[in-house]
Design an enzyme around this catalytic site. Sequence first.
Site, PDB file in Angstrom:
ATOM      1  N   GLU A   8      21.915   4.946   3.053  1.00  0.00           N
ATOM      2  CA  GLU A   8      22.030   6.405   3.047  1.00  0.00           C
ATOM      3  C   GLU A   8      23.318   6.897   2.377  1.00  0.00           C
ATOM      4  OE1 GLU A   8      19.656   7.159   7.265  1.00  0.00           O
ATOM      5  OE2 GLU A   8      21.761   6.591   7.305  1.00  0.00           O
ATOM      6  N   MET A  48      19.095   9.231  15.335  1.00  0.00           N
ATOM      7  CA  MET A  48      20.008   8.657  16.322  1.00  0.00           C
ATOM      8  C   MET A  48      21.464   9.104  16.184  1.00  0.00           C
ATOM      9  SD  MET A  48      18.276   4.840  16.312  1.00  0.00           S
ATOM     10  CE  MET A  48      19.205   4.214  17.688  1.00  0.00           C
ATOM     11  N   GLU A  49      21.739  10.107  15.337  1.00  0.00           N
ATOM     12  CA  GLU A  49      23.135  10.479  15.107  1.00  0.00           C
ATOM     13  C   GLU A  49      23.431  11.987  15.079  1.00  0.00           C
ATOM     14  OE1 GLU A  49      21.461   8.475  12.790  1.00  0.00           O
ATOM     15  OE2 GLU A  49      22.154   6.531  13.551  1.00  0.00           O
ATOM     16  N   ASP A  51       9.364   7.627   8.606  1.00  0.00           N
ATOM     17  CA  ASP A  51       8.282   7.114   9.463  1.00  0.00           C
ATOM     18  C   ASP A  51       7.797   8.262  10.352  1.00  0.00           C
ATOM     19  OD1 ASP A  51      11.110   6.254  10.679  1.00  0.00           O
ATOM     20  OD2 ASP A  51       9.779   6.798  12.315  1.00  0.00           O
ATOM     21  N   GLY A 100      12.514   9.941  11.875  1.00  0.00           N
ATOM     22  CA  GLY A 100      11.103   9.898  12.217  1.00  0.00           C
ATOM     23  C   GLY A 100      10.567  11.321  12.288  1.00  0.00           C
TER      24      GLY A 100
HETATM   25  N1  SAH Z   1      18.971  -2.465  13.189  1.00  0.00           N
HETATM   26  C1  SAH Z   1      18.517  -1.379  12.319  1.00  0.00           C
HETATM   27  C2  SAH Z   1      18.456  -0.114  13.109  1.00  0.00           C
HETATM   28  C3  SAH Z   1      17.905   1.087  12.364  1.00  0.00           C
HETATM   29  S1  SAH Z   1      17.767   2.410  13.479  1.00  0.00           S
HETATM   30  C4  SAH Z   1      19.488  -1.276  11.146  1.00  0.00           C
HETATM   31  O1  SAH Z   1      20.664  -1.562  11.314  1.00  0.00           O
HETATM   32  O2  SAH Z   1      19.063  -0.885  10.035  1.00  0.00           O
HETATM   33  C5  SAH Z   1      17.039   3.666  12.495  1.00  0.00           C
HETATM   34  C6  SAH Z   1      17.964   4.577  11.745  1.00  0.00           C
HETATM   35  O3  SAH Z   1      17.162   5.510  11.041  1.00  0.00           O
HETATM   36  C7  SAH Z   1      18.875   5.420  12.635  1.00  0.00           C
HETATM   37  O4  SAH Z   1      20.103   5.635  11.971  1.00  0.00           O
HETATM   38  C8  SAH Z   1      18.112   6.740  12.834  1.00  0.00           C
HETATM   39  O5  SAH Z   1      18.950   7.865  12.717  1.00  0.00           O
HETATM   40  C9  SAH Z   1      17.056   6.758  11.731  1.00  0.00           C
HETATM   41  N2  SAH Z   1      15.643   6.820  12.176  1.00  0.00           N
HETATM   42  C10 SAH Z   1      14.590   6.755  11.324  1.00  0.00           C
HETATM   43  N3  SAH Z   1      13.425   6.802  11.992  1.00  0.00           N
HETATM   44  C11 SAH Z   1      13.718   6.898  13.321  1.00  0.00           C
HETATM   45  C12 SAH Z   1      12.931   6.951  14.512  1.00  0.00           C
HETATM   46  N4  SAH Z   1      11.605   6.914  14.455  1.00  0.00           N
HETATM   47  N5  SAH Z   1      13.568   7.042  15.696  1.00  0.00           N
HETATM   48  C13 SAH Z   1      14.916   7.065  15.755  1.00  0.00           C
HETATM   49  N6  SAH Z   1      15.720   6.988  14.658  1.00  0.00           N
HETATM   50  C14 SAH Z   1      15.144   6.910  13.438  1.00  0.00           C
END
Ligand code: SAH
Length: 229
Positions: free
Chosen positions: A15, A176-177, A200, A81
């Site tokens: 990103e 998540m942020e 997604d 998502g």
């Molecule tokens: N271990 C993986 C974790 C990815 S978490 C890694 O290090 O790549 C997913 C990331 O994409 C998070 O930063 C979140 O903000 C975003 N994201 C995309 N789709 C999501 C969903 N369905 N639920 C929660 N966060 C999602």
Amino acid sequence: MKTEKIGIIGAMKSETEGLFAAMQNAAWETVSGMHVGTGTLDGKEVVVVTSGIGKVFAAMAAEMLILRYGVTALLNTGVAGGLSPDLTVCDAVVATDVVQHDMNTTALGDPRGFISGVGLVKIPTDKRLTDVLYEAAVAEGIHTVKGTVASGDIFVADKKVKKDIRGRFGAVACEMEGASIGQVAHVNGVPFTVLRTISDGGDGMEFDIFMQMAAERSVTLTRHFLSLL
Ligand code: SAH
């Protein structure tokens, strides 16, 4: 008037790497394990950070950008998502407000998502920044939805969880942020907004396939936003 300095936070390398690559007069630092680039991008003074995943890292990055780098505005950019049926992969979401869907002191009588100390469930984003983001997305010809973005320390990949977050908060996207960055911005009086492209459907499967494509689109949109600001 203070010159504008935009702090940009992306959780994952995918990103932020496109932003780092396009920066001019860049200087690099590692702070608390986070890669930070300072310089200009599309005519604006910026500080770009790869924070890492989740609310804690994101809050650390936001506080660092405000206190150490003196940013005057914050943008959280990346993938999410989709929760709204109106969204498909690579569409964009521009946050009108943010909520922490996993903040829960309901046992004490508070509403779900209530942030004690702040006194709010949803933290509004800055109107000017959000309007410019929307303008950039429309100019790129990307289908874009404005609405509530919900954050929590959970990758949403379960239909029930998705339905709950959408039903309870009317959220259009989950990630998540964004909302932890919003909280830090709010208590520091710094304008902020959140841009997310859909990787997604909040039900798992497509993330690995579409994440990179969606992340590249968030980079394009972020750059267009900076050029309009
Ligand atoms: N271990 C993986 C974790 C990815 S978490 C890694 O290090 O790549 C997913 C990331 O994409 C998070 O930063 C979140 O903000 C975003 N994201 C995309 N789709 C999501 C969903 N369905 N639920 C929660 N966060 C999602």
